[in-house]
Design an enzyme around this catalytic site. Sequence first.
Site, PDB file in Angstrom:
ATOM      1  N   CYS A 125      43.548  43.236  47.376  1.00 37.09           N
ATOM      2  CA  CYS A 125      42.808  41.982  47.492  1.00 37.09           C
ATOM      3  C   CYS A 125      41.592  41.999  46.559  1.00 37.09           C
ATOM      4  O   CYS A 125      41.747  41.887  45.347  1.00 37.09           O
ATOM      5  CB  CYS A 125      42.463  41.688  48.944  1.00 37.09           C
ATOM      6  SG  CYS A 125      41.944  39.971  49.212  1.00 37.09           S
ATOM      7  N   HIS A 153      47.466  42.135  51.728  1.00 36.72           N
ATOM      8  CA  HIS A 153      46.991  43.285  52.508  1.00 36.72           C
ATOM      9  C   HIS A 153      48.166  44.089  53.065  1.00 36.72           C
ATOM     10  O   HIS A 153      48.696  43.765  54.125  1.00 36.72           O
ATOM     11  CB  HIS A 153      46.089  42.808  53.650  1.00 36.72           C
ATOM     12  CG  HIS A 153      44.778  42.294  53.178  1.00 36.72           C
ATOM     13  ND1 HIS A 153      43.704  43.117  52.946  1.00 36.72           N
ATOM     14  CD2 HIS A 153      44.379  41.044  52.854  1.00 36.72           C
ATOM     15  CE1 HIS A 153      42.688  42.394  52.514  1.00 36.72           C
ATOM     16  NE2 HIS A 153      43.071  41.132  52.445  1.00 36.72           N
ATOM     17  N   GLU A 173      48.030  46.891  54.456  1.00 42.58           N
ATOM     18  CA  GLU A 173      47.595  47.650  55.635  1.00 42.58           C
ATOM     19  C   GLU A 173      47.759  46.876  56.938  1.00 42.58           C
ATOM     20  O   GLU A 173      47.702  47.454  58.020  1.00 42.58           O
ATOM     21  CB  GLU A 173      46.137  48.097  55.465  1.00 42.58           C
ATOM     22  CG  GLU A 173      45.089  46.997  55.504  1.00 42.58           C
ATOM     23  CD  GLU A 173      44.812  46.300  54.191  1.00 42.58           C
ATOM     24  OE1 GLU A 173      43.713  45.731  54.035  1.00 42.58           O
ATOM     25  OE2 GLU A 173      45.691  46.300  53.301  1.00 42.58           O
TER      26      GLU A 173
END
Length: 188
Positions: free
Chosen positions: A79, A166, A168
């Site tokens: 990002c 993202h 994660e």
Amino acid sequence: MKVGLVYYGGQYNHLILKNVKYLGSDIEAVIPDKPVEYMKKFDCVIFSGGPYSVASEIQKMGNSPLYIKELKVPILGICLGHQLIAHVLGGIVRKALNPEYGLTRINIFEEDTILKGFPPQINVWESHTDEVVEPPPNFRILASSSNARVQAMVNSDNTIFGVQFHPEVKHTEKGIDIFKNFLMACKK
């Protein structure tokens, strides 16, 4: 293997730490005021997301531009980190015409290193108002969405990677595999 996570106050940083630890690597979160010499102890570096804009708030990213230019280890930008890499290395970052939040479908053109084993399309979690509109010289685009042309990119050496989304966050399909593939690139 020791991974450095450059932290910009993003809301998902603890998930990056958790994923990398789960995959068996040691990881240390650092704020970007450390000298380049300190960062040389890491085998690879991840630049996290965060609330800043590289266009107007680059000074809040401390020594990060130096890390990107001077460290000779694999790098992954997520990002804000993706936008920072593009900006520092000569790409173009601007306010997104259509900011993306929540689930977004991306099209993968090239599996390459970090997207190895991925299907042609996946859903990913987005949270951005700026975007990379032109990757830096000697980078190629690996994935895009209907709103953002550069969802994933890599340099010609397969050592510097960026993803707009993202990985994660659990909503990103195969997100853990991006970290797994990046850690494999770190071992080479």
